[in-house]
Structure formats: structure tokens, C-alpha cells
Design a protein around this motif. Sequence first.
Motif, PDB file in Angstrom:
ATOM      1  N   HIS A 126     -25.358  -9.791 -32.230  1.00  0.00           N
ATOM      2  CA  HIS A 126     -24.071  -9.291 -31.764  1.00  0.00           C
ATOM      3  C   HIS A 126     -23.219  -8.885 -32.955  1.00  0.00           C
ATOM      4  CE1 HIS A 126     -25.287 -11.563 -28.198  1.00  0.00           C
ATOM      5  NE2 HIS A 126     -24.421 -10.821 -27.523  1.00  0.00           N
ATOM      6  N   ILE A 127     -22.340  -7.922 -32.722  1.00  0.00           N
ATOM      7  CA  ILE A 127     -21.328  -7.537 -33.704  1.00  0.00           C
ATOM      8  C   ILE A 127     -20.054  -8.297 -33.366  1.00  0.00           C
ATOM      9  CG2 ILE A 127     -19.913  -5.653 -34.609  1.00  0.00           C
ATOM     10  CD1 ILE A 127     -22.844  -5.287 -35.304  1.00  0.00           C
ATOM     11  N   PHE A 128     -19.492  -8.992 -34.352  1.00  0.00           N
ATOM     12  CA  PHE A 128     -18.235  -9.716 -34.215  1.00  0.00           C
ATOM     13  C   PHE A 128     -17.213  -9.065 -35.136  1.00  0.00           C
ATOM     14  CE2 PHE A 128     -21.361 -12.772 -32.930  1.00  0.00           C
ATOM     15  CZ  PHE A 128     -20.748 -13.636 -32.044  1.00  0.00           C
ATOM     16  N   TYR A 129     -15.974  -8.968 -34.685  1.00  0.00           N
ATOM     17  CA  TYR A 129     -14.863  -8.579 -35.542  1.00  0.00           C
ATOM     18  C   TYR A 129     -14.022  -9.832 -35.769  1.00  0.00           C
ATOM     19  CZ  TYR A 129     -15.685  -3.539 -34.754  1.00  0.00           C
ATOM     20  OH  TYR A 129     -16.207  -2.263 -34.706  1.00  0.00           O
ATOM     21  N   ASP A 130     -13.938 -10.264 -37.017  1.00  0.00           N
ATOM     22  CA  ASP A 130     -13.136 -11.427 -37.385  1.00  0.00           C
ATOM     23  C   ASP A 130     -11.788 -10.944 -37.898  1.00  0.00           C
ATOM     24  OD1 ASP A 130     -15.248 -13.105 -36.716  1.00  0.00           O
ATOM     25  OD2 ASP A 130     -16.035 -13.150 -38.761  1.00  0.00           O
ATOM     26  N   LEU A 131     -10.723 -11.478 -37.336  1.00  0.00           N
ATOM     27  CA  LEU A 131      -9.361 -11.017 -37.609  1.00  0.00           C
ATOM     28  C   LEU A 131      -8.499 -12.184 -38.074  1.00  0.00           C
ATOM     29  CD1 LEU A 131      -9.099  -9.084 -34.236  1.00  0.00           C
ATOM     30  CD2 LEU A 131      -9.760  -8.116 -36.451  1.00  0.00           C
ATOM     31  N   GLU A 132      -7.580 -11.889 -38.982  1.00  0.00           N
ATOM     32  CA  GLU A 132      -6.632 -12.890 -39.462  1.00  0.00           C
ATOM     33  C   GLU A 132      -5.228 -12.310 -39.345  1.00  0.00           C
ATOM     34  OE1 GLU A 132      -5.572 -15.441 -43.516  1.00  0.00           O
ATOM     35  OE2 GLU A 132      -7.349 -14.148 -43.485  1.00  0.00           O
ATOM     36  N   TYR A 133      -4.330 -13.097 -38.754  1.00  0.00           N
ATOM     37  CA  TYR A 133      -2.962 -12.645 -38.500  1.00  0.00           C
ATOM     38  C   TYR A 133      -1.941 -13.618 -39.069  1.00  0.00           C
ATOM     39  CZ  TYR A 133      -4.985  -9.816 -34.700  1.00  0.00           C
ATOM     40  OH  TYR A 133      -5.726  -8.929 -33.960  1.00  0.00           O
ATOM     41  N   LYS A 134      -0.800 -13.078 -39.483  1.00  0.00           N
ATOM     42  CA  LYS A 134       0.406 -13.862 -39.726  1.00  0.00           C
ATOM     43  C   LYS A 134       1.392 -13.423 -38.661  1.00  0.00           C
ATOM     44  CE  LYS A 134       0.196 -14.873 -44.628  1.00  0.00           C
ATOM     45  NZ  LYS A 134       0.940 -14.832 -45.897  1.00  0.00           N
ATOM     46  N   LEU A 135       2.004 -14.391 -37.994  1.00  0.00           N
ATOM     47  CA  LEU A 135       2.894 -14.098 -36.883  1.00  0.00           C
ATOM     48  C   LEU A 135       4.246 -14.765 -37.065  1.00  0.00           C
ATOM     49  CD1 LEU A 135      -0.133 -15.109 -35.761  1.00  0.00           C
ATOM     50  CD2 LEU A 135       0.786 -14.182 -33.690  1.00  0.00           C
ATOM     51  N   GLN A 140       9.287 -18.913 -35.544  1.00  0.00           N
ATOM     52  CA  GLN A 140       8.270 -19.848 -36.012  1.00  0.00           C
ATOM     53  C   GLN A 140       7.168 -19.033 -36.675  1.00  0.00           C
ATOM     54  OE1 GLN A 140       5.442 -21.695 -33.177  1.00  0.00           O
ATOM     55  NE2 GLN A 140       6.256 -23.640 -33.946  1.00  0.00           N
ATOM     56  N   ASP A 141       6.856 -19.336 -37.943  1.00  0.00           N
ATOM     57  CA  ASP A 141       5.782 -18.639 -38.647  1.00  0.00           C
ATOM     58  C   ASP A 141       4.453 -19.313 -38.344  1.00  0.00           C
ATOM     59  OD1 ASP A 141       7.459 -16.753 -39.858  1.00  0.00           O
ATOM     60  OD2 ASP A 141       7.917 -18.100 -41.518  1.00  0.00           O
ATOM     61  N   ARG A 142       3.469 -18.495 -37.938  1.00  0.00           N
ATOM     62  CA  ARG A 142       2.140 -18.991 -37.586  1.00  0.00           C
ATOM     63  C   ARG A 142       1.078 -18.214 -38.349  1.00  0.00           C
ATOM     64  NH1 ARG A 142       0.997 -22.246 -33.620  1.00  0.00           N
ATOM     65  NH2 ARG A 142      -0.977 -21.280 -33.075  1.00  0.00           N
ATOM     66  N   HIS A 143      -0.095 -18.806 -38.395  1.00  0.00           N
ATOM     67  CA  HIS A 143      -1.258 -18.154 -38.997  1.00  0.00           C
ATOM     68  C   HIS A 143      -2.395 -18.343 -38.001  1.00  0.00           C
ATOM     69  CE1 HIS A 143      -2.506 -16.791 -43.162  1.00  0.00           C
ATOM     70  NE2 HIS A 143      -3.594 -16.606 -42.424  1.00  0.00           N
ATOM     71  N   GLU A 144      -3.092 -17.246 -37.676  1.00  0.00           N
ATOM     72  CA  GLU A 144      -4.158 -17.328 -36.682  1.00  0.00           C
ATOM     73  C   GLU A 144      -5.383 -16.567 -37.129  1.00  0.00           C
ATOM     74  OE1 GLU A 144      -2.948 -16.459 -32.694  1.00  0.00           O
ATOM     75  OE2 GLU A 144      -1.410 -18.010 -32.731  1.00  0.00           O
ATOM     76  N   LEU A 145      -6.527 -17.075 -36.681  1.00  0.00           N
ATOM     77  CA  LEU A 145      -7.807 -16.397 -36.849  1.00  0.00           C
ATOM     78  C   LEU A 145      -8.339 -16.090 -35.464  1.00  0.00           C
ATOM     79  CD1 LEU A 145      -9.510 -18.737 -39.492  1.00  0.00           C
ATOM     80  CD2 LEU A 145      -8.347 -16.558 -39.909  1.00  0.00           C
ATOM     81  N   ALA A 146      -9.046 -14.985 -35.347  1.00  0.00           N
ATOM     82  CA  ALA A 146      -9.659 -14.631 -34.066  1.00  0.00           C
ATOM     83  C   ALA A 146     -10.980 -13.939 -34.335  1.00  0.00           C
ATOM     84  CB  ALA A 146      -8.740 -13.707 -33.269  1.00  0.00           C
ATOM     85  N   THR A 147     -11.863 -14.013 -33.372  1.00  0.00           N
ATOM     86  CA  THR A 147     -13.067 -13.196 -33.401  1.00  0.00           C
ATOM     87  C   THR A 147     -13.178 -12.524 -32.043  1.00  0.00           C
ATOM     88  OG1 THR A 147     -15.375 -13.100 -34.098  1.00  0.00           O
ATOM     89  CG2 THR A 147     -14.776 -14.930 -32.653  1.00  0.00           C
TER      90      THR A 147
END
Length: 185
Positions: A126-135, A140-147
Motif C-alpha cells: 500500500h501507498i501511505f501518505y504520512d503528514l505532520e501538522y502544527k495546529l 491551544q497549540d497542538r502537534h499531530e501526525l497522520a497517515t
Amino acid sequence: MKNIKFKPFKYLLLIFLCFTLSACSGGLNAGLEAYQSPDGRYAFLYPTGWTRVKVDGGPEIIYHDLINSNETLSLVISEVNKEIDLEQLGSPTEVGQTLIDKVIAPEGSGRSVQLVNANKRESSNHIFYDLEYKLNLNDQDRHELATVVIDRGTLYTFAVGTNESRWNKVNGMFNNVIDSFNFLI
């Protein structure tokens, strides 16, 4: 617990995974527990001590830390055209930006989101796209990872995040969580 019939290969795989996860208690997956979907289709790791919660109309799966309740894991499952693959939706950066514009911070939401990193990886055919965000959500400051991945006409968006102040303490573990999402069948 439901009566589950295992095929020999799946049974051996499950034993192998359990042995591997328990043997890794001092390794990369220390502090993580395994989750497998009831249909055996996908699996992932989540932090030990986190609890699963149900939200009506929310993601398919949500876990959160009991101590730091703003540390969360979610899995959103959406149907897509069976003929579409992930790369047809765009590059990792384009898909990450689409998630910002349509889901995370649509116009008028008052949310501020920055895509920090977007990468493509291949795993289990499978092809995965891994993403990193600052929100910035409600001051409220957050940091998130997603695939993000597509399998058999289904789009999976698997994410884990925390407050920015805790990010340096948990980012290694959260990267292991994101990398763990995989398909078994």
C-alpha cells in the motif's frame, strides 16, 4: 468475548505479533499495545494506558490518554471510488493541504494549521501518505501526525496528537504509532 474462528495462518500471525510485541518491551514499541479490527483487516499500536471512547457521529476509533486527556488517537474511515488510488488524489503535500482545507481547518473555523511535513511510504503493498501538522485550535497549540491510505475503496485517516508543550516527550512514540498502521488481509 466473541467466538472467533482463526485460520491457521492468521492464528500463527497473531501469536507471532503477540510474541514480538511482548519481546520488544525495551525496544521501539515499548509502551504500546496492539489493536486489531474485529474483521482482521487492519491493525495498529496505541500507547499503553490509553482508553477507547465512543463519540456519536465521530471517528470509527478514538483513544485518549487518561492523564493527558488532550493526547488523542483517531481513525476515520470513508468510502471512496474503488477505482481510485491514493496517488490519484494528489501528492502527499496536496492531500495534506486538502485535509487542512476541508476537514481540519475549513474556512470560518477559526483554526490555524500548518503542514510541517508530508511524505510517501510503502508498506504491505500500500501507498501511505504520512503528514505532520502544527495546529492552533481555540488558543491551544497542538502537534499531530497522520497517515492516509486507501484499501479496497476505503480511505483510512489515522491520526495521533498532543499539545505542543508535550510534543518533544512523545514524538518518537507517536511516530511508531503512525508507522504501525497496517493491513493484515
